[in-house]
Design an enzyme around this catalytic site. Structure first.
Site, PDB file in Angstrom:
ATOM      1  N   ARG A 133       9.108   2.798  -1.785  1.00 32.92           N
ATOM      2  CA  ARG A 133       8.546   1.941  -0.740  1.00 32.92           C
ATOM      3  C   ARG A 133       9.648   1.464   0.201  1.00 32.92           C
ATOM      4  O   ARG A 133      10.777   1.167  -0.228  1.00 32.92           O
ATOM      5  CB  ARG A 133       7.885   0.732  -1.389  1.00 32.92           C
ATOM      6  CG  ARG A 133       7.141  -0.217  -0.445  1.00 32.92           C
ATOM      7  CD  ARG A 133       5.962   0.435   0.192  1.00 32.92           C
ATOM      8  NE  ARG A 133       5.021  -0.556   0.745  1.00 32.92           N
ATOM      9  CZ  ARG A 133       4.086  -0.282   1.628  1.00 32.92           C
ATOM     10  NH1 ARG A 133       3.949   0.954   2.078  1.00 32.92           N
ATOM     11  NH2 ARG A 133       3.255  -1.218   2.062  1.00 32.92           N
ATOM     12  N   THR A 420      -1.474   7.657   6.056  1.00 36.81           N
ATOM     13  CA  THR A 420      -1.061   8.056   4.710  1.00 36.81           C
ATOM     14  C   THR A 420      -1.588   9.445   4.325  1.00 36.81           C
ATOM     15  O   THR A 420      -2.514   9.960   4.922  1.00 36.81           O
ATOM     16  CB  THR A 420      -1.502   7.011   3.668  1.00 36.81           C
ATOM     17  OG1 THR A 420      -1.008   5.731   4.065  1.00 36.81           O
ATOM     18  CG2 THR A 420      -0.999   7.301   2.286  1.00 36.81           C
ATOM     19  N   GLU A 440       2.626   4.777   7.417  1.00 38.86           N
ATOM     20  CA  GLU A 440       1.709   3.661   7.642  1.00 38.86           C
ATOM     21  C   GLU A 440       0.631   4.020   8.652  1.00 38.86           C
ATOM     22  O   GLU A 440      -0.233   4.821   8.346  1.00 38.86           O
ATOM     23  CB  GLU A 440       2.448   2.378   8.038  1.00 38.86           C
ATOM     24  CG  GLU A 440       1.552   1.160   8.227  1.00 38.86           C
ATOM     25  CD  GLU A 440       0.687   0.808   7.029  1.00 38.86           C
ATOM     26  OE1 GLU A 440       0.751   1.494   5.996  1.00 38.86           O
ATOM     27  OE2 GLU A 440      -0.057  -0.161   7.122  1.00 38.86           O
ATOM     28  N   ASP A 460       2.592  -4.115   6.834  1.00 36.55           N
ATOM     29  CA  ASP A 460       1.832  -4.350   5.596  1.00 36.55           C
ATOM     30  C   ASP A 460       2.124  -5.726   5.000  1.00 36.55           C
ATOM     31  O   ASP A 460       1.425  -6.161   4.082  1.00 36.55           O
ATOM     32  CB  ASP A 460       2.151  -3.274   4.549  1.00 36.55           C
ATOM     33  CG  ASP A 460       1.160  -2.124   4.597  1.00 36.55           C
ATOM     34  OD1 ASP A 460       0.201  -2.189   5.400  1.00 36.55           O
ATOM     35  OD2 ASP A 460       1.337  -1.156   3.841  1.00 36.55           O
ATOM     36  N   SER A 484       1.489  -2.656  -0.989  1.00 39.41           N
ATOM     37  CA  SER A 484       0.827  -1.408  -0.622  1.00 39.41           C
ATOM     38  C   SER A 484      -0.565  -1.350  -1.263  1.00 39.41           C
ATOM     39  O   SER A 484      -0.866  -2.095  -2.195  1.00 39.41           O
ATOM     40  CB  SER A 484       1.663  -0.218  -1.094  1.00 39.41           C
ATOM     41  OG  SER A 484       0.959   1.001  -0.943  1.00 39.41           O
ATOM     42  N   SER A 485      -1.389  -0.432  -0.746  1.00 44.26           N
ATOM     43  CA  SER A 485      -2.696  -0.150  -1.350  1.00 44.26           C
ATOM     44  C   SER A 485      -2.743   1.241  -1.971  1.00 44.26           C
ATOM     45  O   SER A 485      -3.800   1.675  -2.430  1.00 44.26           O
ATOM     46  CB  SER A 485      -3.798  -0.260  -0.292  1.00 44.26           C
ATOM     47  OG  SER A 485      -3.854  -1.540   0.266  1.00 44.26           O
ATOM     48  N   GLY A 506      -5.684   6.263   3.658  1.00 40.10           N
ATOM     49  CA  GLY A 506      -6.655   5.346   4.212  1.00 40.10           C
ATOM     50  C   GLY A 506      -6.309   3.879   4.214  1.00 40.10           C
ATOM     51  O   GLY A 506      -7.206   3.048   4.297  1.00 40.10           O
ATOM     52  N   GLY A 507      -5.021   3.505   4.120  1.00 36.58           N
ATOM     53  CA  GLY A 507      -4.673   2.086   4.148  1.00 36.58           C
ATOM     54  C   GLY A 507      -5.337   1.332   3.016  1.00 36.58           C
ATOM     55  O   GLY A 507      -5.444   1.824   1.889  1.00 36.58           O
TER      56      GLY A 507
END
Length: 602
Positions: A133, A420, A440, A460, A484-485, A506-507
């Protein structure tokens, strides 16, 4: 009017090439005015691309006995498969796939960004999480995205230098390959270098993005590269000689040239000189970046064991929380994509997202109670808050070991984008890579350096660092990783064998996409391809609507869900789910029909 004319007429009228560049770079306020729709086109609705392939038109099922690769671009899949055919292992193939995606899926992922990887050793069954990350610069301040007392609009923050985090992907891939790879590092870059030098037919999804997003024509970094190549022909080719040179240097010299050499200098210069707001990133920030290895978070869902990402990603915890609450209901007795099923998933998601805001951040800065958040007793008490047929007025966080519902806590809406890419690799020895990577927002910060795009991952972070006087877990801090997701998941059956691996783009919608696919396979007994092709439906917490995929069975449930009290929005949801499922004779691959990807193996 042909495609070239459609591009040239409005864009070039009355302006020389030199003057256009001066307008784009020296006229930021005019550019910002023209970018007023940026949050609609470039970020928030990137999942809503008009002209995207309709859901449920699945590619033919792909099976293999020995190994398999699934990803969002067929050229990247082919690169990984060739590595496996030539004796490489899953980690070798993963490097080749990711570098190919840096070229072929440049709007979504690349070496200018970061990512997370789950690696499962085929012999020992051990699962390792690799954390690449991005990090905030050492000089980052909490009010980074605040304008006086108000938070900065997302469309303004994304293309600024403030959004750029220290990239982590190259360092993470090099460390993971050093631990588990078998082929020489440099050899694995060659497929991507060849593609970037010689060119490939421009991917269909990229063409849709260029055609629908007029903000790409305003900034030189996207106009001169993407738009000009797209407008040059009705059958455009995508080439990137600058990226080929960069990849060749990283292949030959390793990550040092990226973090300490001239590439690092170029990244720092480009981010710091960004118009309007330059970054505070330094060469020292680049040199000091280190990827992390972590223990994944694992939990039970019915008879299966699932492992996902630990913080700073919220994906593993959120997916396990949602499924843990759904375990109280007979999901298998409900029709797939029925109003009743969508309601239960939405309510569990709302509760999970409330906990996500309240607890999850970078574990170097925040004490995240990961085990307590996915504990059976806590999730049972949270599930009791869900009523069948009636939507909650408001979803609040709970407290593990305390109240299941914290009435006084605030859960504000957050700003998030939707880029992503996800891919999976399984080799003939049972080694597995399940990886999600990103720059992102689509096209990242729209800042192109040495052939690749810099990320905007720092958006984010939660823009407003305090709520009710308390510092939020995901507030900006020096050298901190934003939450993050990303949600790559490994599912094991009761015998300890891997049953399924899956993940998505997809965030913050990633969590909902992955839950849908898991419920599809584990509860509704669908194949991974059928589960991926199911209509998308999801909820991202307070301030957001229940989202249903337009033109699908999910959209027909809108009125019934509104009667239950849900705020419903029907829209095109362009996921990017890719997965691999065990069969009696080997593996079955699943690729999202909404994307350009495929599953391929031997």
């Amino acid at each position: 009017m042909d495609k070239a004319s459609r591009h040239k007429a409005p864009h070039h009228a009355g302006l020389s090439r030199t003057r256009r560049r001066r307008l784009n770079v020296r006229g930021p306020f005019l550019a910002l005015w023209l970018l007023g729709g940026f949050s609609l086109q470039g970020c928030a609705s990137a999942d809503q691309s008009h002209g995207a392939p309709p859901a449920n038109q699945s590619p033919e099922e792909q099976t293999a006995e020995k190994f398999m690769v699934t990803a969002a671009n067929p050229r990247a899949v082919e690169a990984g498969v060739e590595v496996l055919r030539n004796g490489g292992n899953a980690m070798d193939a993963a490097v080749a796939v990711q570098m190919a995606l840096t070229f072929a899926e440049a709007p979504e992922t690349g070496i200018g960004g970061g990512g997370f990887m789950l690696y499962r050793d085929g012999k020992t069954g051990e699962i390792t999480m690799y954390d690449g990350r991005e990090k905030a610069p050492a000089d980052a301040e909490r009010e980074r995205f605040m304008m006086w007392r108000w938070s900065m609009p997302l469309w303004l923050a994304v293309p600024s230098g403030l959004s750029v985090g220290v990239p982590g992907l190259v360092a993470m891939m090099h460390d993971a390959h050093g631990d588990h790879g078998s082929k020489p590092w440099a050899e694995l870059f060659q497929p991507a270098i060849t593609m970037a030098e010689n060119g490939i037919p421009m991917p269909r999804r990229l063409q849709r993005q260029i055609e629908n997003d007029w903000s790409l024509r305003i900034l030189d970094d996207t106009d001169d590269y993407f738009v000009d190549q797209w407008a040059a022909s009705d059958e455009p080719q995508l080439r990137n000689p600058a990226l080929a040179d960069t990849l060749r240097e990283i292949a030959q010299q390793g990550p040092e040239v990226f973090y300490e050499g001239h590439i690092a200098e170029d990244i720092v210069e480009a981010a710091r000189s960004r118009w309007l707001w330059g970054s505070d990133i330094t060469m020292e920030d680049m040199r000091n970046y280190e990827p992390q290895t972590r223990e994944p978070v694992c939990g039970e869902y019915r008879q299966w064991t699932l492992c996902g990402l630990a913080p700073p990603s919220s994906g593993g915890i959120a997916v396990l929380q949602i499924l843990g609450m759904l375990e109280q209901y007979e999901m298998s007795a409900l029709e797939p994509v029925s109003a009743e099923a969508i309601h239960l998933v939405a309510e569990a998601s709302r509760l999970a997202f409330a906990d996500r805001f309240n607890y999850v951040g970078d574990p170097a800065f925040v004490d995240v109670p990961s085990d307590a958040l996915i504990a059976e007793d806590y999730l049972n008490r949270r599930a009791e808050l869900i009523e069948t047929g009636i939507a909650m007025t408001e979803a609040k966080p709970g407290q593990p070991g305390g109240p299941a519902y914290l009435e006084d806590e605030q859960v504000p809406e957050e700003k998030e984008t939707t880029g992503t890419s996800h891919f999976n690799v399984i080799d003939s020895e049972g080694n597995m890579v399940v990886m999600t990577s990103s720059i992102e927002a689509p096209f990242g910060s729209r800042n192109r350096v040495d052939g690749f795009f810099l990320n905007n991952q720092l958006t984010d972070f939660t823009f407003q660092p305090r709520y009710d006087g308390e510092l939020v877990p995901n507030a900006v801090a020096p050298e901190k990783r934003p939450r993050s997701s990303m949600s790559p998941i490994i599912v094991m059956n009761p015998e300890g064998e891997v049953e399924l691996i899956v993940g998505s783009r997809g965030g913050s919608r990633i969590i909902g996409y992955v839950v849908k696919a898991l419920v599809g396979v584990l509860d509704w007994d669908l194949t991974i391809q059928e589960a991926i092709a199911l209509p998308n439906f999801l909820h991202r917490g307070e301030g957001k609507p229940l989202e249903l995929e337009a033109g699908t069975l999910a959209a027909t449930q809108a009125d019934a869900l509104r009667e239950m009290g849900h705020d419903v929005e029907v829209l095109r949801l362009e996921s990017g789910l890719h997965g691999i499922q065990r069969t009696e004779t080997g593996w079955r691959g699943g690729a999202d029909p909404r994307m350009d990807g495929v599953a391929l193996g031997d």
